[in-house]
Design a protein around this motif. Structure first.
Motif, PDB file in Angstrom:
ATOM      1  N   GLN A  50       0.841  -1.184   0.000  1.00 44.91           N
ATOM      2  CA  GLN A  50       0.000   0.000   0.000  1.00 44.91           C
ATOM      3  C   GLN A  50       0.884   1.245   0.000  1.00 44.91           C
ATOM      4  O   GLN A  50       1.812   1.349   0.795  1.00 44.91           O
ATOM      5  CB  GLN A  50      -0.894  -0.004   1.245  1.00 44.91           C
ATOM      6  N   VAL A  51       0.600   2.154  -0.905  1.00 43.75           N
ATOM      7  CA  VAL A  51       1.378   3.383  -1.002  1.00 43.75           C
ATOM      8  C   VAL A  51       0.438   4.563  -0.818  1.00 43.75           C
ATOM      9  O   VAL A  51      -0.646   4.609  -1.404  1.00 43.75           O
ATOM     10  CB  VAL A  51       2.097   3.487  -2.363  1.00 43.75           C
ATOM     11  N   ALA A  52       0.860   5.521  -0.006  1.00 43.89           N
ATOM     12  CA  ALA A  52       0.050   6.719   0.182  1.00 43.89           C
ATOM     13  C   ALA A  52      -0.056   7.493  -1.134  1.00 43.89           C
ATOM     14  O   ALA A  52       0.885   7.498  -1.927  1.00 43.89           O
ATOM     15  CB  ALA A  52       0.680   7.598   1.260  1.00 43.89           C
ATOM     16  N   PRO A  53      -1.198   8.142  -1.397  1.00 49.13           N
ATOM     17  CA  PRO A  53      -1.363   8.875  -2.660  1.00 49.13           C
ATOM     18  C   PRO A  53      -0.286   9.920  -2.903  1.00 49.13           C
ATOM     19  O   PRO A  53       0.085  10.176  -4.051  1.00 49.13           O
ATOM     20  CB  PRO A  53      -2.743   9.527  -2.500  1.00 49.13           C
ATOM     21  N   ASP A  54       0.250  10.503  -1.843  1.00 49.89           N
ATOM     22  CA  ASP A  54       1.306  11.511  -2.010  1.00 49.89           C
ATOM     23  C   ASP A  54       2.699  10.909  -1.883  1.00 49.89           C
ATOM     24  O   ASP A  54       3.692  11.632  -1.784  1.00 49.89           O
ATOM     25  CB  ASP A  54       1.133  12.638  -0.988  1.00 49.89           C
ATOM     26  N   ARG A  55       2.773   9.596  -1.853  1.00 48.58           N
ATOM     27  CA  ARG A  55       4.031   8.851  -1.727  1.00 48.58           C
ATOM     28  C   ARG A  55       4.779   9.194  -0.438  1.00 48.58           C
ATOM     29  O   ARG A  55       6.010   9.098  -0.382  1.00 48.58           O
ATOM     30  CB  ARG A  55       4.946   9.092  -2.929  1.00 48.58           C
ATOM     31  N   SER A  56       4.057   9.558   0.580  1.00 56.30           N
ATOM     32  CA  SER A  56       4.707   9.836   1.859  1.00 56.30           C
ATOM     33  C   SER A  56       5.050   8.563   2.608  1.00 56.30           C
ATOM     34  O   SER A  56       5.842   8.601   3.564  1.00 56.30           O
ATOM     35  CB  SER A  56       3.806  10.713   2.730  1.00 56.30           C
ATOM     36  N   SER A  57       4.484   7.434   2.183  1.00 58.55           N
ATOM     37  CA  SER A  57       4.787   6.169   2.848  1.00 58.55           C
ATOM     38  C   SER A  57       4.447   5.010   1.924  1.00 58.55           C
ATOM     39  O   SER A  57       3.667   5.144   0.979  1.00 58.55           O
ATOM     40  CB  SER A  57       3.992   6.040   4.157  1.00 58.55           C
ATOM     41  N   VAL A  58       5.065   3.877   2.210  1.00 60.01           N
ATOM     42  CA  VAL A  58       4.696   2.619   1.570  1.00 60.01           C
ATOM     43  C   VAL A  58       4.703   1.555   2.658  1.00 60.01           C
ATOM     44  O   VAL A  58       5.625   1.485   3.470  1.00 60.01           O
ATOM     45  CB  VAL A  58       5.650   2.251   0.406  1.00 60.01           C
ATOM     46  N   ALA A  59       3.632   0.784   2.710  1.00 56.77           N
ATOM     47  CA  ALA A  59       3.469  -0.222   3.759  1.00 56.77           C
ATOM     48  C   ALA A  59       3.380  -1.604   3.132  1.00 56.77           C
ATOM     49  O   ALA A  59       2.962  -1.761   1.976  1.00 56.77           O
ATOM     50  CB  ALA A  59       2.230   0.069   4.597  1.00 56.77           C
ATOM     51  N   PHE A  60       3.762  -2.605   3.915  1.00 57.49           N
ATOM     52  CA  PHE A  60       3.748  -3.992   3.449  1.00 57.49           C
ATOM     53  C   PHE A  60       3.107  -4.875   4.510  1.00 57.49           C
ATOM     54  O   PHE A  60       3.402  -4.746   5.704  1.00 57.49           O
ATOM     55  CB  PHE A  60       5.168  -4.486   3.185  1.00 57.49           C
ATOM     56  N   ARG A  61       2.230  -5.755   4.064  1.00 53.25           N
ATOM     57  CA  ARG A  61       1.669  -6.786   4.933  1.00 53.25           C
ATOM     58  C   ARG A  61       2.334  -8.104   4.559  1.00 53.25           C
ATOM     59  O   ARG A  61       2.167  -8.601   3.446  1.00 53.25           O
ATOM     60  CB  ARG A  61       0.157  -6.866   4.770  1.00 53.25           C
TER      61      ARG A  61
END
Length: 624
Positions: free
Chosen positions: A119-130
């Motif tokens: 999952q990536v924030a729309p503004d690319r402020s973060s990317v998360a992984f499950r």
């Protein structure tokens, strides 16, 4: 292999469906199985069962024997992330896995591997992984968010190769949300930073038993990949065994891959010895880089009766620049006119007498990212602020290398022009035919190489340089010394080939040309480039939001690098020349982007997707 050499695996961006993290810091809805760069759709949907270039029902079994695929002629450690020593071929390819993996039949997509969703924030402020609940290390431990954070922290520490710090410089922090969820907060909100995080290799916190990272040398990595080390012999042979308990064997991104029970690497000192060993049946497959050997030595009774097959496979990859790289830290190379004169003395057409190659003309040969014609509006917008700092040629037609086949006097005219440029730069030929500067110092430089027989291909150029009064000496050293001298930039000239690519990686070029890496030992800026214009264009590459913006930045960079003559371009071949023993079958579809026998060009297609014929598997079983 550094992530700065990942070329084809992780060129990615954000689809509109991804959402930002919630206010409490935990990821919100919008988890996806994969995503693609610059608004391109992914080819494979969430219900895909396998990639289109594999046989999902390929039989397993048998042994594949290979030789060392690069200049490493031995190994003395198993940690591929540190500077000192040489790790064996295959560790990165067969043992290490990343949070996500690329597809080799589309230029810009990535799909979850260790992460079942991202999952990536729309503004690319973060990317998360499950993380995938079935993901397991070789010791049986589950892969947890704490392992991901540990891997990142080790790679950006001072004990890892410095290229990793450049690759992950855009990450602000790593946050463990829960046992299986990890989030990377980004200060550099670019496609390439998100891409780099997806390509993070993950290893266990238990690897090394608490040692400092650069002291982890002889311990086998505790990782998640499909193979484990079965045997390692004195730095000369390593054997990988396919894991019966491999956690990802049935995932869509792994189905049809890794079909050999065992993969063995035998190490040889040079290419000539390796070719003779191949002919004797000591290993199964060899990629040939020498046109001369391909034409003359890949022949004989075993080829005629088809025990050995000889094929040329096409490549859709953009071709990384192979060149004679000039160390700008040396005083004799600081004047651009001198560097251009060296280019004019190079006779590619004589070298290419077997017509196996094309002359390299760009950082991005064989791709739409190479500069063409006059600069377009997007390129000029990037270049104009630096017009007074750049050669006028940057604003004219794209660089094309000089030729020697345009007429009977073409080489002579090139040498005359080179002589004039050297004279303008203050170099004059004395009465004995030696080129000297105003201090009386001769123009002499050393070409450093670990390759056996490097002088053969260099001889015509040496001869032309002698006509100009320049002495080029060849020094052959073993790979360990060669690598050490490159780490501290102790060379005049070397041959380097940057990796092939589907999309250019801004972070790769930041390591190669960024001013900050010019003085850091072990970094990738071997040329020693320090250019505000290049730094600005690298930043534009990194912040590109569209394919057009990326293309403009790449072409602007190309114009500067090639017209500054920081290297003498050599050659490329948009194909792979391969001989292999007739023991294999392979998938019906060829991937678009692939390599043959190493990680350097992306998916090593024969190694990862071919399989042994039934007769060969049965013969191995009978032999026990």
């Amino acid at each position: 292999m550094l992530l700065t050499r990942r070329q084809t695996l992780f060129a990615t961006a954000l689809p509109a469906c991804l959402s930002a993290r919630a206010d409490d810091g935990a990821p919100s809805a919008g988890w996806v199985h994969g995503w693609a760069a610059y608004d391109e759709p992914t080819k494979y949907g969430s219900d895909f069962s396998h990639f289109g270039y594999v046989n999902p029902d390929a039989p397993k079994g048998g042994t594949l024997v290979l030789h060392n695929p690069d200049r490493r002629s031995s190994f003395d450690k198993f940690n591929p992330f540190t500077i000192r020593g040489n790790a064996p071929a295959g560790v990165s390819m067969f043992m290490l896995e990343t949070l996500a993996t690329g597809s080799s039949d589309e230029p810009a997509s990535v799909y979850g591997l260790l992460a079942e969703a991202l999952q990536v924030a729309p503004d690319r402020s973060s990317v998360a992984f499950r993380l995938h609940p079935k993901a397991r290390f070789i010791n049986g431990d589950p892969v947890l968010a704490a392992d991901v954070k540990h891997s990142f922290e080790m790679l950006v520490s001072k004990y890892a190769a410095p290229g990793y710090r450049i690759v992950f410089a855009g990450v602000e922090r790593v946050v463990v949300i829960d046992e299986r969820t990890v989030r990377f907060d980004l200060k550099d909100r670019s496609v390439d930073t998100v891409t780099s995080v997806c390509g993070l290799p993950v290893f266990s916190r238990k690897w090394g038993g608490g040692k400092r990272f650069d002291e982890i040398v002889g311990e086998y990595p505790i990782v998640t990949g499909p193979y484990e080390i079965a045997l390692a012999e004195s730095g000369r042979r390593i054997e990988f065994k396919r894991r019966a308990d491999y956690w990802a064997a049935n995932l869509p991104v792994r189905r049809g891959f890794y079909n050999f029970d065992r993969i063995v690497y035998r190490y040889y000192q040079d290419g000539a010895v390796a070719l003779e060993a191949f002919k004797a049946g000591e290993f199964d497959l060899i990629q040939e880089y020498s046109a001369r050997r391909w034409a003359r030595q890949h022949a004989g009774p075993k080829w005629r009766d088809r025990r050995i097959r000889k094929e040329v496979f096409p490549s859709g990859l953009g071709q990384g620049l192979q060149s004679y790289l000039i160390n700008l830290r040396r005083d004799i190379f600081k004047d651009r006119r001198v560097r251009q004169a060296l280019d004019l003395a190079y006779d590619f057409e004589q070298l290419n007498r077997y017509q196996q190659y094309k002359r390299a003309y760009s950082l991005f040969s064989n791709s739409p990212f190479a500069a063409e014609g006059l600069p377009g509006a997007g390129e000029l917008k990037l270049l104009e602020p630096f017009r007074m700092q750049l050669p006028p040629e940057v604003f004219g037609p794209a660089y094309r290398p000089p030729r020697t086949d345009t007429g009977p006097n073409a080489l002579r005219e090139n040498l005359r022009r080179a002589r004039d440029l050297l004279a303008e730069a203050g170099w004059k030929v004395d009465s004995e035919g030696t080129l000297r500067n105003a201090k009386g110092e001769p123009f002499t430089f050393e070409y450093l190489s670990p390759e056996e027989g490097a002088g053969r291909s260099l001889a015509p150029w040496q001869h032309n340089l002698e006509k100009l009064g320049i002495t080029c000496r060849i020094r052959q050293v073993d790979f360990a010394l060669y690598r050490k001298r490159l780490e501290v930039y102790d060379f005049d000239m070397i041959t380097i080939r940057s990796g092939d690519f589907t999309l250019p990686s801004p972070l790769d070029f930041l390591d190669t040309f960024g001013s900050k890496s010019a003085d850091e030992p072990g970094a990738g800026n071997l040329r020693g480039v320090k250019s505000p214009a290049v730094d600005a264009i690298l930043a534009a590459m990194n912040r590109a939001q569209t394919m057009d913006a990326l293309r403009d930045a790449c072409r602007a960079l190309d114009r500067i690098v090639m017209h500054e003559h920081w290297q003498v371009p050599d050659l490329y071949g948009a194909n792979f020349r391969v001989s292999y023993w007739d023991r294999f079958e392979r998938p019906a579809a060829l991937p678009l982007y692939y390599g043959i026998d190493s990680e350097s060009s992306g998916l090593p297609w024969p190694i990862t997707t071919w399989w042994l014929k039934a007769s060969e598997r049965n013969a191995e079983r009978r032999r026990g």
